[in-house]
Design a protein around this motif. Structure first.
Motif, PDB file in Angstrom:
ATOM      1  N   GLY A 224       0.778  -1.231   0.000  1.00 41.09           N
ATOM      2  CA  GLY A 224       0.000   0.000   0.000  1.00 41.09           C
ATOM      3  C   GLY A 224       0.805   1.274   0.000  1.00 41.09           C
ATOM      4  N   MET A 225       2.093   1.216   0.386  1.00 40.59           N
ATOM      5  CA  MET A 225       2.910   2.425   0.391  1.00 40.59           C
ATOM      6  C   MET A 225       3.193   2.914  -1.026  1.00 40.59           C
ATOM      7  N   ILE A 226       3.218   2.012  -1.989  1.00 38.95           N
ATOM      8  CA  ILE A 226       3.511   2.422  -3.362  1.00 38.95           C
ATOM      9  C   ILE A 226       2.409   3.321  -3.924  1.00 38.95           C
ATOM     10  N   PRO A 227       1.124   2.903  -3.908  1.00 41.18           N
ATOM     11  CA  PRO A 227       0.095   3.827  -4.404  1.00 41.18           C
ATOM     12  C   PRO A 227      -0.010   5.096  -3.575  1.00 41.18           C
ATOM     13  N   LYS A 228       0.305   5.020  -2.269  1.00 43.81           N
ATOM     14  CA  LYS A 228       0.261   6.220  -1.431  1.00 43.81           C
ATOM     15  C   LYS A 228       1.275   7.251  -1.937  1.00 43.81           C
ATOM     16  N   LEU A 229       2.508   6.807  -2.192  1.00 42.26           N
ATOM     17  CA  LEU A 229       3.532   7.718  -2.678  1.00 42.26           C
ATOM     18  C   LEU A 229       3.261   8.155  -4.119  1.00 42.26           C
ATOM     19  N   GLU A 230       2.715   7.268  -4.924  1.00 42.47           N
ATOM     20  CA  GLU A 230       2.356   7.656  -6.291  1.00 42.47           C
ATOM     21  C   GLU A 230       1.331   8.789  -6.269  1.00 42.47           C
ATOM     22  N   ASN A 231       0.352   8.672  -5.399  1.00 35.10           N
ATOM     23  CA  ASN A 231      -0.644   9.732  -5.273  1.00 35.10           C
ATOM     24  C   ASN A 231      -0.034  11.013  -4.727  1.00 35.10           C
ATOM     25  N   ALA A 232       0.885  10.872  -3.782  1.00 35.99           N
ATOM     26  CA  ALA A 232       1.533  12.044  -3.195  1.00 35.99           C
ATOM     27  C   ALA A 232       2.314  12.829  -4.244  1.00 35.99           C
ATOM     28  N   PHE A 233       3.100  12.137  -5.046  1.00 37.92           N
ATOM     29  CA  PHE A 233       3.888  12.828  -6.062  1.00 37.92           C
ATOM     30  C   PHE A 233       3.010  13.355  -7.195  1.00 37.92           C
ATOM     31  N   PHE A 234       1.951  12.644  -7.516  1.00 38.14           N
ATOM     32  CA  PHE A 234       1.017  13.143  -8.519  1.00 38.14           C
ATOM     33  C   PHE A 234       0.402  14.462  -8.062  1.00 38.14           C
ATOM     34  N   ALA A 235       0.088  14.557  -6.765  1.00 32.97           N
ATOM     35  CA  ALA A 235      -0.458  15.796  -6.212  1.00 32.97           C
ATOM     36  C   ALA A 235       0.551  16.932  -6.315  1.00 32.97           C
ATOM     37  N   LEU A 236       1.805  16.663  -5.961  1.00 28.03           N
ATOM     38  CA  LEU A 236       2.839  17.693  -6.054  1.00 28.03           C
ATOM     39  C   LEU A 236       3.037  18.163  -7.490  1.00 28.03           C
ATOM     40  N   LYS A 237       3.049  17.218  -8.419  1.00 31.42           N
ATOM     41  CA  LYS A 237       3.251  17.576  -9.829  1.00 31.42           C
ATOM     42  C   LYS A 237       2.095  18.394 -10.374  1.00 31.42           C
ATOM     43  N   ASN A 238       0.961  18.344  -9.687  1.00 33.09           N
ATOM     44  CA  ASN A 238      -0.218  19.095 -10.136  1.00 33.09           C
ATOM     45  C   ASN A 238      -0.504  20.299  -9.246  1.00 33.09           C
ATOM     46  N   GLY A 239       0.526  20.788  -8.572  1.00 31.61           N
ATOM     47  CA  GLY A 239       0.426  22.089  -7.921  1.00 31.61           C
ATOM     48  C   GLY A 239       0.092  22.123  -6.451  1.00 31.61           C
ATOM     49  N   TYR A 249      -0.022  12.863  15.079  1.00 31.12           N
ATOM     50  CA  TYR A 249       0.401  13.786  16.128  1.00 31.12           C
ATOM     51  C   TYR A 249       1.107  15.010  15.556  1.00 31.12           C
ATOM     52  N   TYR A 250       1.691  14.871  14.367  1.00 29.00           N
ATOM     53  CA  TYR A 250       2.618  15.884  13.878  1.00 29.00           C
ATOM     54  C   TYR A 250       2.085  16.643  12.667  1.00 29.00           C
ATOM     55  N   LEU A 251       0.787  16.852  12.604  1.00 29.26           N
ATOM     56  CA  LEU A 251       0.220  17.575  11.469  1.00 29.26           C
ATOM     57  C   LEU A 251       0.794  18.984  11.353  1.00 29.26           C
ATOM     58  N   ASN A 252       1.112  19.607  12.485  1.00 27.71           N
ATOM     59  CA  ASN A 252       1.628  20.981  12.482  1.00 27.71           C
ATOM     60  C   ASN A 252       3.143  21.050  12.635  1.00 27.71           C
ATOM     61  N   ASP A 253       3.816  19.905  12.539  1.00 31.77           N
ATOM     62  CA  ASP A 253       5.253  19.850  12.780  1.00 31.77           C
ATOM     63  C   ASP A 253       5.953  19.266  11.559  1.00 31.77           C
ATOM     64  N   VAL A 254       6.787  20.084  10.898  1.00 29.61           N
ATOM     65  CA  VAL A 254       7.447  19.626   9.676  1.00 29.61           C
ATOM     66  C   VAL A 254       8.635  18.719   9.966  1.00 29.61           C
ATOM     67  N   ASN A 255       9.027  18.588  11.218  1.00 23.80           N
ATOM     68  CA  ASN A 255      10.263  17.878  11.551  1.00 23.80           C
ATOM     69  C   ASN A 255      10.066  16.415  11.889  1.00 23.80           C
ATOM     70  N   ASN A 256       8.850  15.958  12.090  1.00 21.55           N
ATOM     71  CA  ASN A 256       8.628  14.611  12.552  1.00 21.55           C
ATOM     72  C   ASN A 256       7.743  13.800  11.610  1.00 21.55           C
ATOM     73  N   LYS A 257       8.082  13.839  10.338  1.00 22.32           N
ATOM     74  CA  LYS A 257       7.346  13.091   9.328  1.00 22.32           C
ATOM     75  C   LYS A 257       8.155  13.106   8.044  1.00 22.32           C
ATOM     76  N   THR A 258       7.706  12.368   7.069  1.00 23.50           N
ATOM     77  CA  THR A 258       8.346  12.402   5.761  1.00 23.50           C
ATOM     78  C   THR A 258       7.697  13.472   4.895  1.00 23.50           C
ATOM     79  N   VAL A 259       8.491  14.397   4.420  1.00 23.50           N
ATOM     80  CA  VAL A 259       8.009  15.445   3.541  1.00 23.50           C
ATOM     81  C   VAL A 259       8.385  15.090   2.101  1.00 23.50           C
ATOM     82  N   LEU A 260       7.446  15.201   1.199  1.00 21.60           N
ATOM     83  CA  LEU A 260       7.674  14.868  -0.202  1.00 21.60           C
ATOM     84  C   LEU A 260       8.016  16.115  -0.991  1.00 21.60           C
ATOM     85  N   CYS A 261       8.922  16.005  -1.928  1.00 22.21           N
ATOM     86  CA  CYS A 261       9.273  17.132  -2.795  1.00 22.21           C
ATOM     87  C   CYS A 261       9.665  16.615  -4.160  1.00 22.21           C
ATOM     88  N   LEU A 262       9.542  17.473  -5.148  1.00 20.89           N
ATOM     89  CA  LEU A 262       9.883  17.077  -6.508  1.00 20.89           C
ATOM     90  C   LEU A 262      11.371  17.223  -6.763  1.00 20.89           C
TER      91      LEU A 262
END
Length: 262
Positions: A224-239, A249-262
Motif C-alpha cells: 500500500g505504500m507504493i500507491p500512497k507515494l504515487e498519489n503524493a507525487f502526482f499531487a505535487l506535480k499538479n500544484g 500527532y505531527y500535522l503541524n510539525d514539519v520535523n517529525n514526518k516524511t516530507v515529499l518534494c519534486l
C-alpha cells in the motif's frame, strides 16, 4: 483559500487510541479542512466474520459485488458515521459524505487495457474533472467540515470502491486548480516512510521523486505504500503546495514526518 486535507488509513481507524489522536490533531488545525478516510483493515475484519476472503493485487483491493456491499456498509456507514459523531462531540460541524452525496466525486470503472490486465471489479478511478469543487467550497464557506469515505459513484447509479489516498490527492489537485493553497497530509501509524521496516526510527525526513523511484525499484517500499507515494507525487506535480506522510500527532510539525518534494 488555504485548506488542509487529512487522510487516515485503516490501522488508525481500528485502534481507538490512534483514531482519537487523529481526530484531536485534525481539530487543532486552524482554518478550512477536509477529512478523508479509508477503512480497509476494518473491512478485512468484517469480511473474515462474514466468511469473505479479501483479494489484493499491487496493494489494491479487488472488489466483486459482494465485496462492494461490504465496503460500502463499512466505509460509508460504520466508520464514517462514528467519525462524524466524534467530531460533532467536539463542536466540529462535520458532514459525512461518499462520492454520490452532492455529486461530490464521480469515477469510472477501472479499464482493462489488455486481456492480461487485472480485473479489479467495482473499483473506480477518478480524474481532474471528477471532483465537484463548487459543492465542497460551498460546505467550507458555511463552516461545515466534509468527511469523505473511499466510495465514489459513476453517475449511472453504481457505487465504486476508490482508493482513499487517490481521493485525497484528487480533491487536493482539483481545489489547487481553483486557486486554493492546499496542504495534504497522509497519516498512518508510522513516523514516516521507513528505510527499514523493522526500525520505527529509520524514516526518511525527505523523499524526492528520484529517490522514490529508487526505493520502489529495490523493494524498500511495497504494497500500500507504493500507491500512497504515487498519489503524493502526482499531487505535487499538479500544484499541491505541501504533501507529508507520518503520524497524526505531527500535522503541524514539519520535523517529525516524511516530507515529499519534486
Amino acid at each position: 483559500m488555504k485548506i488542509h486535507i487529512v487522510k487516515i488509513g485503516g490501522n488508525l481507524i481500528n485502534d481507538k487510541k490512534w483514531l482519537n489522536a487523529s481526530l484531536e490533531s485534525f481539530l487543532q488545525l486552524q482554518g478550512n479542512k477536509i477529512f478523508v478516510h479509508g477503512g480497509g483493515s476494518k473491512a478485512n475484519l468484517i469480511a473474515d466474520q462474514m466468511g469473505i476472503t479479501p483479494k489484493f493485487m499491487q496493494g489494491r483491493r479487488i472488489t466483486d459485488k459482494e465485496t462492494l456491499d461490504l465496503v460500502v456498509m463499512t466505509y460509508a456507514g460504520l466508520i464514517n458515521k462514528n467519525i462524524i459523531a466524534k467530531l460533532q462531540s467536539s463542536d466540529c460541524n462535520a458532514l459525512g459524505l461518499c462520492g454520490a452525496d452532492g455529486n461530490s466525486i464521480k469515477s469510472s470503472f477501472r479499464l482493462k487495457k489488455t486481456d492480461t490486465d487485472i480485473d479489479y471489479g467495482y473499483v473506480g478511478d477518478i480524474n481532474s474533472r471528477s471532483v465537484n469543487t463548487s459543492f465542497i467550497k460551498f460546505l467550507l464557506k458555511k463552516q461545515i467540515v466534509p468527511v469523505f469515505c473511499s466510495i465514489t459513484h459513476n453517475g449511472k447509479g453504481v457505487l465504486l470502491n476508490t482508493n482513499a489516498d487517490t481521493i485525497a490527492a484528487g480533491i487536493a489537485i482539483s481545489l489547487t486548480k481553483e486557486g486554493d493553497e492546499i496542504e495534504l497530509h497522509f497519516c498512518f501509524e508510522k513516523k514516516g516512510v521507513l528505510r527499514y521496516l523493522h526500525d520505527a526510527e529509520s524514516y526518511y525526513k525527505k523523499i524526492d521523486f528520484r529517490l522514490f523511484q529508487t526505493i520502489k525499484k529495490n523493494h524498500t517500499i511495497k504494497n500500500g505504500m507504493i500507491p500512497k507515494l504515487e498519489n503524493a507525487f502526482f499531487a505535487l506535480k499538479n500544484g499541491v503546495s505541501k504533501v507529508s506522510i507520518g503520524q497524526p500527532y505531527y500535522l503541524n510539525d514539519v520535523n517529525n514526518k516524511t516530507v515529499l518534494c519534486l
